[in-house]
Design a protein around this motif. Structure first.
Motif, PDB file in Angstrom:
ATOM      1  N   GLY A 165      21.067 -34.104 -13.051  1.00 44.60           N
ATOM      2  CA  GLY A 165      21.192 -35.191 -14.019  1.00 44.60           C
ATOM      3  C   GLY A 165      21.434 -34.762 -15.442  1.00 44.60           C
ATOM      4  N   VAL A 166      21.972 -33.570 -15.652  1.00 43.37           N
ATOM      5  CA  VAL A 166      22.212 -33.070 -17.004  1.00 43.37           C
ATOM      6  C   VAL A 166      23.589 -33.485 -17.504  1.00 43.37           C
ATOM      7  CG1 VAL A 166      22.432 -30.986 -18.427  1.00 43.37           C
ATOM      8  CG2 VAL A 166      20.665 -31.118 -16.649  1.00 43.37           C
ATOM      9  N   ILE A 167      24.569 -33.489 -16.606  1.00 44.94           N
ATOM     10  CA  ILE A 167      25.949 -33.792 -16.962  1.00 44.94           C
ATOM     11  C   ILE A 167      26.296 -35.197 -16.484  1.00 44.94           C
ATOM     12  CG2 ILE A 167      28.358 -33.101 -16.671  1.00 44.94           C
ATOM     13  CD1 ILE A 167      27.409 -30.262 -16.197  1.00 44.94           C
ATOM     14  N   SER A 168      26.941 -35.973 -17.328  1.00 48.98           N
ATOM     15  CA  SER A 168      27.359 -37.324 -16.957  1.00 48.98           C
ATOM     16  C   SER A 168      28.389 -37.256 -15.842  1.00 48.98           C
ATOM     17  CB  SER A 168      27.943 -38.053 -18.169  1.00 48.98           C
ATOM     18  OG  SER A 168      26.940 -38.325 -19.131  1.00 48.98           O
ATOM     19  N   SER A 169      28.460 -38.327 -15.030  1.00 50.28           N
ATOM     20  CA  SER A 169      29.343 -38.287 -13.873  1.00 50.28           C
ATOM     21  C   SER A 169      29.925 -39.659 -13.563  1.00 50.28           C
ATOM     22  CB  SER A 169      28.592 -37.766 -12.647  1.00 50.28           C
ATOM     23  OG  SER A 169      27.503 -38.616 -12.331  1.00 50.28           O
ATOM     24  N   VAL A 170      31.066 -39.623 -12.873  1.00 50.45           N
ATOM     25  CA  VAL A 170      31.719 -40.820 -12.353  1.00 50.45           C
ATOM     26  C   VAL A 170      32.117 -40.520 -10.914  1.00 50.45           C
ATOM     27  CG1 VAL A 170      33.705 -42.351 -12.525  1.00 50.45           C
ATOM     28  CG2 VAL A 170      32.606 -41.503 -14.611  1.00 50.45           C
ATOM     29  N   CYS A 171      31.683 -41.348  -9.974  1.00 50.53           N
ATOM     30  CA  CYS A 171      32.044 -41.106  -8.573  1.00 50.53           C
ATOM     31  C   CYS A 171      32.016 -42.417  -7.796  1.00 50.53           C
ATOM     32  CB  CYS A 171      31.106 -40.076  -7.936  1.00 50.53           C
ATOM     33  SG  CYS A 171      29.375 -40.545  -7.921  1.00 50.53           S
ATOM     34  N   ASP A 172      32.592 -42.366  -6.602  1.00 52.86           N
ATOM     35  CA  ASP A 172      32.570 -43.540  -5.729  1.00 52.86           C
ATOM     36  C   ASP A 172      31.261 -43.563  -4.931  1.00 52.86           C
ATOM     37  OD1 ASP A 172      33.250 -42.428  -2.740  1.00 52.86           O
ATOM     38  OD2 ASP A 172      34.274 -41.259  -4.274  1.00 52.86           O
ATOM     39  N   ASP A 173      30.946 -44.718  -4.405  1.00 61.19           N
ATOM     40  CA  ASP A 173      29.704 -44.903  -3.646  1.00 61.19           C
ATOM     41  C   ASP A 173      29.918 -44.427  -2.210  1.00 61.19           C
ATOM     42  OD1 ASP A 173      27.267 -45.621  -2.645  1.00 61.19           O
ATOM     43  OD2 ASP A 173      27.315 -47.671  -3.407  1.00 61.19           O
ATOM     44  N   ALA A 310      39.204 -42.316 -12.218  1.00 65.40           N
ATOM     45  CA  ALA A 310      39.733 -41.327 -13.159  1.00 65.40           C
ATOM     46  C   ALA A 310      39.756 -41.878 -14.587  1.00 65.40           C
ATOM     47  CB  ALA A 310      41.130 -40.897 -12.729  1.00 65.40           C
ATOM     48  N   GLU A 311      40.173 -43.127 -14.720  1.00 64.47           N
ATOM     49  CA  GLU A 311      40.213 -43.728 -16.055  1.00 64.47           C
ATOM     50  C   GLU A 311      38.812 -43.877 -16.622  1.00 64.47           C
ATOM     51  OE1 GLU A 311      42.429 -47.323 -15.856  1.00 64.47           O
ATOM     52  OE2 GLU A 311      44.323 -46.320 -15.357  1.00 64.47           O
ATOM     53  N   ALA A 312      37.853 -44.252 -15.784  1.00 65.86           N
ATOM     54  CA  ALA A 312      36.468 -44.392 -16.250  1.00 65.86           C
ATOM     55  C   ALA A 312      35.923 -43.067 -16.758  1.00 65.86           C
ATOM     56  CB  ALA A 312      35.592 -44.930 -15.121  1.00 65.86           C
ATOM     57  N   ALA A 313      36.308 -41.969 -16.119  1.00 62.97           N
ATOM     58  CA  ALA A 313      35.848 -40.651 -16.561  1.00 62.97           C
ATOM     59  C   ALA A 313      36.339 -40.351 -17.974  1.00 62.97           C
ATOM     60  CB  ALA A 313      36.329 -39.581 -15.586  1.00 62.97           C
ATOM     61  N   VAL A 314      37.577 -40.739 -18.270  1.00 58.98           N
ATOM     62  CA  VAL A 314      38.128 -40.502 -19.614  1.00 58.98           C
ATOM     63  C   VAL A 314      37.376 -41.333 -20.651  1.00 58.98           C
ATOM     64  CG1 VAL A 314      40.168 -40.765 -21.082  1.00 58.98           C
ATOM     65  CG2 VAL A 314      40.399 -39.878 -18.754  1.00 58.98           C
ATOM     66  N   TYR A 315      37.154 -42.608 -20.357  1.00 55.14           N
ATOM     67  CA  TYR A 315      36.459 -43.476 -21.318  1.00 55.14           C
ATOM     68  C   TYR A 315      35.017 -43.009 -21.544  1.00 55.14           C
ATOM     69  CZ  TYR A 315      40.373 -46.719 -21.227  1.00 55.14           C
ATOM     70  OH  TYR A 315      41.615 -47.281 -21.352  1.00 55.14           O
ATOM     71  N   LEU A 316      34.369 -42.564 -20.478  1.00 48.13           N
ATOM     72  CA  LEU A 316      33.005 -42.055 -20.627  1.00 48.13           C
ATOM     73  C   LEU A 316      33.001 -40.781 -21.462  1.00 48.13           C
ATOM     74  CD1 LEU A 316      29.998 -42.131 -19.969  1.00 48.13           C
ATOM     75  CD2 LEU A 316      30.502 -41.020 -17.779  1.00 48.13           C
ATOM     76  N   LEU A 317      33.947 -39.897 -21.220  1.00 47.32           N
ATOM     77  CA  LEU A 317      34.025 -38.658 -21.993  1.00 47.32           C
ATOM     78  C   LEU A 317      34.273 -38.952 -23.469  1.00 47.32           C
ATOM     79  CD1 LEU A 317      34.018 -35.597 -22.068  1.00 47.32           C
ATOM     80  CD2 LEU A 317      36.443 -35.628 -21.432  1.00 47.32           C
ATOM     81  N   ASP A 318      35.106 -39.925 -23.753  1.00 46.63           N
ATOM     82  CA  ASP A 318      35.376 -40.294 -25.149  1.00 46.63           C
ATOM     83  C   ASP A 318      34.100 -40.775 -25.843  1.00 46.63           C
ATOM     84  OD1 ASP A 318      37.127 -40.996 -27.450  1.00 46.63           O
ATOM     85  OD2 ASP A 318      36.565 -43.046 -26.894  1.00 46.63           O
ATOM     86  N   GLU A 319      33.286 -41.547 -25.135  1.00 44.76           N
ATOM     87  CA  GLU A 319      32.026 -42.011 -25.726  1.00 44.76           C
ATOM     88  C   GLU A 319      31.095 -40.842 -26.025  1.00 44.76           C
ATOM     89  OE1 GLU A 319      30.450 -44.930 -23.031  1.00 44.76           O
ATOM     90  OE2 GLU A 319      31.369 -46.556 -24.190  1.00 44.76           O
ATOM     91  N   ILE A 320      31.084 -39.847 -25.131  1.00 47.49           N
ATOM     92  CA  ILE A 320      30.248 -38.662 -25.360  1.00 47.49           C
ATOM     93  C   ILE A 320      30.757 -37.894 -26.566  1.00 47.49           C
ATOM     94  CG2 ILE A 320      29.484 -36.469 -24.377  1.00 47.49           C
ATOM     95  CD1 ILE A 320      29.719 -37.781 -21.611  1.00 47.49           C
ATOM     96  N   ILE A 321      32.060 -37.718 -26.670  1.00 52.00           N
ATOM     97  CA  ILE A 321      32.658 -36.987 -27.792  1.00 52.00           C
ATOM     98  C   ILE A 321      32.321 -37.670 -29.109  1.00 52.00           C
ATOM     99  CG2 ILE A 321      34.871 -36.397 -28.878  1.00 52.00           C
ATOM    100  CD1 ILE A 321      35.976 -36.012 -26.000  1.00 52.00           C
ATOM    101  N   GLN A 322      32.335 -39.000 -29.102  1.00 55.47           N
ATOM    102  CA  GLN A 322      32.054 -39.742 -30.332  1.00 55.47           C
ATOM    103  C   GLN A 322      30.554 -39.863 -30.618  1.00 55.47           C
ATOM    104  OE1 GLN A 322      34.475 -43.217 -31.347  1.00 55.47           O
ATOM    105  NE2 GLN A 322      35.531 -42.964 -29.398  1.00 55.47           N
ATOM    106  N   GLY A 323      29.733 -39.315 -29.745  1.00 55.55           N
ATOM    107  CA  GLY A 323      28.289 -39.353 -29.974  1.00 55.55           C
ATOM    108  C   GLY A 323      27.658 -40.704 -29.750  1.00 55.55           C
ATOM    109  N   LYS A 324      28.275 -41.536 -28.899  1.00 57.91           N
ATOM    110  CA  LYS A 324      27.752 -42.883 -28.673  1.00 57.91           C
ATOM    111  C   LYS A 324      26.655 -42.935 -27.624  1.00 57.91           C
ATOM    112  CE  LYS A 324      32.015 -45.305 -29.972  1.00 57.91           C
ATOM    113  NZ  LYS A 324      33.062 -46.248 -29.509  1.00 57.91           N
ATOM    114  N   LEU A 325      26.464 -41.860 -26.870  1.00 54.76           N
ATOM    115  CA  LEU A 325      25.466 -41.856 -25.810  1.00 54.76           C
ATOM    116  C   LEU A 325      24.328 -40.917 -26.167  1.00 54.76           C
ATOM    117  CD1 LEU A 325      27.797 -41.705 -22.672  1.00 54.76           C
ATOM    118  CD2 LEU A 325      26.840 -43.725 -23.781  1.00 54.76           C
TER     119      LEU A 325
END
Length: 365
Positions: A165-173, A310-325
């Motif tokens: 649980g250290v690294i954020s993730s995006v995956c299917d169920d 794949a698109e969700a991974a990009v949007y999540l990464l952008d939020e991390i880069i911007q320090g929003k999480l």
């Protein structure tokens, strides 16, 4: 600019300043658009810009990135270390990442050199060329994981969750997908089921293990001997496996292929061996991608919205880069069971040498 000038490499600020007859600092201010605020004359600005145009000058983006602390570039690293031709799945992943990155004003750097030691690969990923990393499909024992967990490099894992649980993730169920499939097998009367797996570095065994557990909970045993590894290009082996399985005293009535490309390989093998699908054998794949095939069938499959992931991974990464999480995020996307024309109900017919089926039609569950 002629070819000899091109061979000399990039023009520098010093070259521009020398041609324009000004200092390096003056040339820098003009090219940065700060000439007027520093009261540099229009004539000097003209000389500097003409020199820059003649020498095809462009600022060093690496230096500028260091100064600004951003590169506006994302990195994609495929942990499968696999760059095959005509890989529709990875083409869709990378294309979706490119589209989403472009909407957020990023470029994408795709890591392609897998021959270096893991420490060198990590230094390349974390060397300041990109703002963040999309780490595709790593396993829990991937040596890069521990390095990335202790890194400041913004990272999102795609198609796998970090067990710590250290690294954020995006995956299917995946778990629910296999649960849906097990329930549908039982509903359609399939109690003799085989599975086609892949290498240990894929999602094959995790998917099959979940399927086994779900079937076992419903009183159906998936034998270890019926979990058979086949690569997606092994057409002859696919035929051998089918012959072996159908020679069993009580042969399987359904086969799960851990991904769709493999499923279509087996459908083609069935055509060559005159095995009726789904009358003799039902088939189900994973990802719901229609690979080019000589088979007329549409493979039933676990439907994963690959582009959305794949698109969700990009949007999540952008939020991390911007320090929003302020903590790691796990995004799990739902899946569905799509019934093409290769999954049907099993019924025993006493007037035939093999089981017959009734097609349940195209539908989503």
């Amino acid at each position: 600019m002629d070819y000899t000038q091109q061979k000399k490499g990039r023009a520098t600020l010093k070259d521009i300043a020398k041609q324009a007859g000004v200092s390096v600092s003056t040339a820098s201010l003009v090219l940065a658009g700060k000439g007027s605020e520093r009261r540099i004359s229009a004539n000097v600005e003209k000389l500097v810009r003409e020199a820059a145009l003649q020498q095809d000058y462009a600022p060093n983006l690496l230096v500028r990135s260091i100064q600004r602390g951003r590169t506006h570039v994302l990195c994609l690293y495929n942990s499968f270390q696999n760059l095959e031709r005509n890989d529709i799945y990875m083409d869709r992943i990378s294309s979706a990442i490119e589209r989403a990155a472009g909407r957020l004003h990023y470029d994408v750097l795709i890591h392609c050199d897998f021959e270096r030691p893991v420490e060198d690969i990590y230094r390349a990923l974390n060397g300041g060329r990109t703002d963040g990393l999309i780490f595709f499909g790593p396993k829990d024992d991937d040596p890069l994981l521990e390095l990335l967990r202790n890194s400041r490099l913004p990272t999102v894992m795609l198609n796998h969750m970090d067990e710590r649980g250290v690294i954020s993730s995006v995956c299917d169920d995946m778990e629910n997908g296999m649960r849906l499939l097990a329930a549908e097998f039982i509903r359609l009367g399939h109690t003799r089921i085989a599975a086609i797996s892949g290498s240990q570095h894929t999602d094959a065994l995790p998917r099959i293990n979940i399927l086994r557990e779900e079937l076992s909970a419903k009183g159906v045993h998936l034998p270890e001997a019926w979990i058979i590894p086949v690569k997606h290009y092994e057409a002859e082996r696919a035929e051998e496996v089918l012959k072996m399985l159908l020679a069993e005293p009580d042969p399987p009535t359904a086969i799960f292929c851990w991904h769709d490309r493999l499923g279509y390989l087996f459908l083609e093998a069935c055509d060559r061996l005159n095995i009726l699908v789904p009358q003799q054998l039902s088939f189900v794949g994973y990802d719901c991608i229609h690979w080019p095939s000589t088979s007329r069938h549409i493979l039933s499959s676990i439907d994963v919205d690959v582009d959305n992931l794949a698109e969700a991974a990009v949007y999540l990464l952008d939020e991390i880069i911007q320090g929003k999480l302020d903590r790691p995020i796990e995004q799990i996307f739902p899946v569905k069971l799509f019934n093409g024309d290769t999954l049907a109900a099993y019924i025993v017919r006493e007037d035939a040498e093999y089981a017959s089926t009734i097609n349940t039609g195209n539908q989503y569950y």
